[in-house]
Write a protein that holds these residues in place. Structure first.
Motif, PDB file in Angstrom:
ATOM      1  N   ALA A 314       0.809  -1.225   0.000  1.00  0.00           N
ATOM      2  CA  ALA A 314       0.000   0.000   0.000  1.00  0.00           C
ATOM      3  C   ALA A 314       0.840   1.271   0.000  1.00  0.00           C
ATOM      4  CB  ALA A 314      -0.932  -0.003   1.215  1.00  0.00           C
ATOM      5  N   HIS A 315       2.155   1.130   0.201  1.00  0.00           N
ATOM      6  CA  HIS A 315       3.000   2.332   0.316  1.00  0.00           C
ATOM      7  C   HIS A 315       4.251   2.158  -0.544  1.00  0.00           C
ATOM      8  CE1 HIS A 315       0.665   1.915   4.088  1.00  0.00           C
ATOM      9  NE2 HIS A 315       0.463   3.223   3.925  1.00  0.00           N
ATOM     10  N   LYS A 316       4.053   1.880  -1.814  1.00  0.00           N
ATOM     11  CA  LYS A 316       5.150   1.559  -2.721  1.00  0.00           C
ATOM     12  C   LYS A 316       6.127   2.729  -2.867  1.00  0.00           C
ATOM     13  CE  LYS A 316       6.060  -0.187  -7.416  1.00  0.00           C
ATOM     14  NZ  LYS A 316       6.720   0.953  -8.070  1.00  0.00           N
ATOM     15  N   ALA A 317       5.639   3.921  -3.100  1.00  0.00           N
ATOM     16  CA  ALA A 317       6.531   5.070  -3.293  1.00  0.00           C
ATOM     17  C   ALA A 317       7.332   5.357  -2.021  1.00  0.00           C
ATOM     18  CB  ALA A 317       5.740   6.303  -3.704  1.00  0.00           C
ATOM     19  N   ASN A 318       6.714   5.195  -0.869  1.00  0.00           N
ATOM     20  CA  ASN A 318       7.442   5.389   0.387  1.00  0.00           C
ATOM     21  C   ASN A 318       8.577   4.366   0.511  1.00  0.00           C
ATOM     22  OD1 ASN A 318       5.714   7.460   1.060  1.00  0.00           O
ATOM     23  ND2 ASN A 318       4.514   6.266   2.528  1.00  0.00           N
ATOM     24  N   ALA A 319       8.289   3.121   0.133  1.00  0.00           N
ATOM     25  CA  ALA A 319       9.309   2.070   0.198  1.00  0.00           C
ATOM     26  C   ALA A 319      10.456   2.371  -0.759  1.00  0.00           C
ATOM     27  CB  ALA A 319       8.679   0.718  -0.122  1.00  0.00           C
ATOM     28  N   GLU A 320      10.141   2.855  -1.949  1.00  0.00           N
ATOM     29  CA  GLU A 320      11.182   3.194  -2.918  1.00  0.00           C
ATOM     30  C   GLU A 320      12.080   4.306  -2.381  1.00  0.00           C
ATOM     31  OE1 GLU A 320       8.675   1.983  -6.949  1.00  0.00           O
ATOM     32  OE2 GLU A 320       8.565   4.031  -6.137  1.00  0.00           O
ATOM     33  N   LYS A 321      11.490   5.276  -1.697  1.00  0.00           N
ATOM     34  CA  LYS A 321      12.283   6.357  -1.119  1.00  0.00           C
ATOM     35  C   LYS A 321      13.179   5.848   0.002  1.00  0.00           C
ATOM     36  CE  LYS A 321       8.899   9.975  -2.221  1.00  0.00           C
ATOM     37  NZ  LYS A 321       7.877  10.906  -1.665  1.00  0.00           N
ATOM     38  N   LEU A 322      12.692   4.908   0.789  1.00  0.00           N
ATOM     39  CA  LEU A 322      13.515   4.343   1.855  1.00  0.00           C
ATOM     40  C   LEU A 322      14.718   3.594   1.290  1.00  0.00           C
ATOM     41  CD1 LEU A 322      14.039   3.710   4.830  1.00  0.00           C
ATOM     42  CD2 LEU A 322      12.523   1.738   4.600  1.00  0.00           C
ATOM     43  N   ILE A 323      14.478   2.800   0.254  1.00  0.00           N
ATOM     44  CA  ILE A 323      15.582   2.095  -0.395  1.00  0.00           C
ATOM     45  C   ILE A 323      16.631   3.097  -0.875  1.00  0.00           C
ATOM     46  CG2 ILE A 323      16.235   0.676  -2.384  1.00  0.00           C
ATOM     47  CD1 ILE A 323      13.407  -0.609  -2.167  1.00  0.00           C
ATOM     48  N   ASP A 324      16.168   4.166  -1.500  1.00  0.00           N
ATOM     49  CA  ASP A 324      17.098   5.151  -2.034  1.00  0.00           C
ATOM     50  C   ASP A 324      17.877   5.853  -0.921  1.00  0.00           C
ATOM     51  OD1 ASP A 324      17.875   6.153  -4.693  1.00  0.00           O
ATOM     52  OD2 ASP A 324      17.350   8.107  -3.852  1.00  0.00           O
ATOM     53  N   HIS A 325      17.249   6.033   0.222  1.00  0.00           N
ATOM     54  CA  HIS A 325      17.923   6.626   1.384  1.00  0.00           C
ATOM     55  C   HIS A 325      19.182   5.840   1.728  1.00  0.00           C
ATOM     56  CE1 HIS A 325      18.500   8.218   5.457  1.00  0.00           C
ATOM     57  NE2 HIS A 325      18.383   6.995   5.936  1.00  0.00           N
ATOM     58  N   TYR A 326      19.090   4.523   1.691  1.00  0.00           N
ATOM     59  CA  TYR A 326      20.232   3.688   2.063  1.00  0.00           C
ATOM     60  C   TYR A 326      21.287   3.598   0.971  1.00  0.00           C
ATOM     61  CZ  TYR A 326      18.418   2.455   6.574  1.00  0.00           C
ATOM     62  OH  TYR A 326      18.010   2.526   7.877  1.00  0.00           O
ATOM     63  N   TYR A 327      21.007   4.175  -0.195  1.00  0.00           N
ATOM     64  CA  TYR A 327      22.011   4.252  -1.250  1.00  0.00           C
ATOM     65  C   TYR A 327      22.698   5.615  -1.304  1.00  0.00           C
ATOM     66  CZ  TYR A 327      21.899  -0.406  -2.997  1.00  0.00           C
ATOM     67  OH  TYR A 327      22.085  -1.769  -3.093  1.00  0.00           O
ATOM     68  N   ASP A 328      22.345   6.510  -0.402  1.00  0.00           N
ATOM     69  CA  ASP A 328      23.143   7.716  -0.184  1.00  0.00           C
ATOM     70  C   ASP A 328      24.471   7.257   0.416  1.00  0.00           C
ATOM     71  OD1 ASP A 328      24.409   9.882   1.180  1.00  0.00           O
ATOM     72  OD2 ASP A 328      22.511  10.953   1.279  1.00  0.00           O
ATOM     73  N   PRO A 329      25.614   7.582  -0.191  1.00  0.00           N
ATOM     74  CA  PRO A 329      26.899   7.081   0.312  1.00  0.00           C
ATOM     75  C   PRO A 329      27.150   7.363   1.792  1.00  0.00           C
ATOM     76  CG  PRO A 329      27.195   8.011  -1.872  1.00  0.00           C
ATOM     77  CD  PRO A 329      25.783   8.330  -1.454  1.00  0.00           C
ATOM     78  N   GLU A 330      26.667   8.496   2.303  1.00  0.00           N
ATOM     79  CA  GLU A 330      26.847   8.815   3.717  1.00  0.00           C
ATOM     80  C   GLU A 330      26.095   7.817   4.592  1.00  0.00           C
ATOM     81  OE1 GLU A 330      28.397  11.653   5.091  1.00  0.00           O
ATOM     82  OE2 GLU A 330      29.009  12.608   3.215  1.00  0.00           O
ATOM     83  N   VAL A 331      24.877   7.496   4.197  1.00  0.00           N
ATOM     84  CA  VAL A 331      24.067   6.545   4.956  1.00  0.00           C
ATOM     85  C   VAL A 331      24.628   5.134   4.799  1.00  0.00           C
ATOM     86  CG1 VAL A 331      21.746   5.591   5.265  1.00  0.00           C
ATOM     87  CG2 VAL A 331      22.041   8.010   4.661  1.00  0.00           C
ATOM     88  N   ALA A 332      25.010   4.785   3.587  1.00  0.00           N
ATOM     89  CA  ALA A 332      25.577   3.455   3.346  1.00  0.00           C
ATOM     90  C   ALA A 332      26.851   3.243   4.159  1.00  0.00           C
ATOM     91  CB  ALA A 332      25.870   3.280   1.850  1.00  0.00           C
ATOM     92  N   ALA A 333      27.645   4.303   4.312  1.00  0.00           N
ATOM     93  CA  ALA A 333      28.874   4.202   5.112  1.00  0.00           C
ATOM     94  C   ALA A 333      28.548   3.944   6.575  1.00  0.00           C
ATOM     95  CB  ALA A 333      29.687   5.484   4.963  1.00  0.00           C
TER      96      ALA A 333
END
Length: 403
Positions: A314-333
């Motif tokens: 029910a919250h596909k776009a929210n999930a996509e944004k969360l995934i992308d958050h973890y691909y920010d190099p600062e967050v991934a580090a």
């Protein structure tokens, strides 16, 4: 930047890769093989039937199912997850983070009735091993992601992980964390280096070697030892590996087959060399620097546990944004500094290297978190075992292993 980010202290735990151990017995594997292998029409979901009305714009939340101990936590309060809380502050999206996945088979059994009956799982995001992701993709149980919501994934996803055979271009899956199945050994006790898969069968290692018991965990490295390109291995390649392992069992060269408990044998010295996961070895080296991890000259398997958005989320776009958050190099580090597996965002290496904290900066140079160019040339993602192959392959492998 992360100028003073320390490595998070890590309590003893079952490493995430214990979760990869599947097909312990034929029970679950046979059931899954019967479902997918027989091509049950009701199980497959056509592309036009996978999406629900997306409530993301007005309902700022999502539910995320993950494995236990697979995300960073606060030093003083382990109920707090800094990278997840940062996402909430940045986007206003509340995340119900549920640590409910303990085994791929078990979780499949939990949510498959809903998916095959075209019902919601009440989850917007899940993390499972790539070989199990392959089954979900084949059955049409996950939704294609909108890369317009994921510019970081587009830019920063490791090229080695971008196009596995089961999901070319990663349209349906995005790696959460990655790792390597190679060989671990005790350099001091063994007294020499290990460089090849065939080194496991040397006379001075007779009875002091373990292999992984799970079919999906074990076969690729052994095939690579035979010079096989694991991106396109064949049934004959599998049979050859089984013949070889049967001979080694008969000759007493293999002490036993293990799950993640191989680490106990290696630490105690009962075993001198074993099939192992890179993330486990990083933890073992903290107490014993003589334990080494090697990607053999013939190569090793690169794998991932990946994020997927199940059908009717029910919250596909929210999930996509969360995934992308973890691909920010600062967050991934920040995440890499805690979980210590192969980071799927190579750009996070520079972030860690710039840290004022010595231990954090040193992590950037660890090839088991950021494989160097020489190691990367020897890594490959194995093509998955198809549903048609699985039942017969599992029967033979489990008979050898004693499951």
């Amino acid at each position: 930047m992360l100028p003073s980010m320390p490595l998070m202290p890590r309590t003893p735990k079952t490493p995430p890769l214990a979760r990869r151990t599947l097909l312990r017995a034929l029970g679950g594997g046979a059931a899954l093989g019967a479902l997918a292998g027989c091509g049950v029409p009701a199980a497959y979901v056509a592309p036009g039937e996978r999406a629900a009305a997306d409530l993301s714009a007005d309902d700022k939340r999502l539910t995320w199912a993950n494995w236990p101990l697979y995300i960073d936590t606060d030093d003083d309060d382990t109920t707090k997850r800094p990278t997840l809380e940062a996402f909430g502050k940045k986007t206003g999206i509340a995340v119900d983070y549920v640590e409910e996945i303990n085994d791929n088979d078990e979780f499949f059994g939990k949510i498959s009735p809903a998916l095959m009956n075209h019902q919601s799982t009440d989850r917007d995001l899940i993390v499972i091993s790539d070989w199990m992701c392959a089954r979900f993709v084949r059955l049409g149980w996950v939704q294609e992601m909108d890369r317009a919501n994921q510019p970081n994934v587009t830019e920063y996803l490791d090229p080695l992980l971008r196009s596995p055979a089961f999901d070319p271009g990663r349209a349906y899956t995005v790696p959460w964390q990655s790792g390597i199945t190679g060989i671990a050994y005790d350099r001091r006790r063994l007294g020499r280096e290990i460089r090849h898969v065939s080194d496991l069968w040397a006379s001075d290692l007779k009875g002091r070697v373990t292999l992984l018991s799970g079919l999906d965990e074990a076969f690729a490295l052994l095939m690579q030892g035979n010079g096989v390109d694991i991106t396109q291995w064949t049934e004959d390649d599998f049979d050859e590996v089984c013949d070889q392992v049967e001979r080694h069992v008969h000759d007493g060269r293999i002490r036993r087959f293990t799950g993640n408990d191989y680490t106990k044998d290696l630490v105690s010295g009962d075993v001198l060399a074993c099939q192992a996961y890179s993330g486990d070895v990083i933890q073992l080296q903290a107490d014993n620097p003589d334990i080494r991890f090697v990607v053999p000259e013939e190569g090793a398997e690169l794998w991932a546990e990946s994020l997927m958005i199940p059908n009717l989320a029910a919250h596909k776009a929210n999930a996509e944004k969360l995934i992308d958050h973890y691909y920010d190099p600062e967050v991934a580090a920040e995440l890499a500094a805690w979980v210590n597996y192969v980071c799927p965002v190579p750009a996070a290496q520079d972030v860690l290297a710039s840290s004022d904290d010595k231990e954090t900066a040193e992590l950037a140079e660890n090839p088991l978190v950021f494989p160097d160019s020489a190691m990367r040339r020897r890594l490959a993602i194995a093509r998955d075992i198809t549903s048609k192959e699985r039942v017969e392959f599992a029967k033979r492998w489990n008979a050898i292993v004693g499951l």
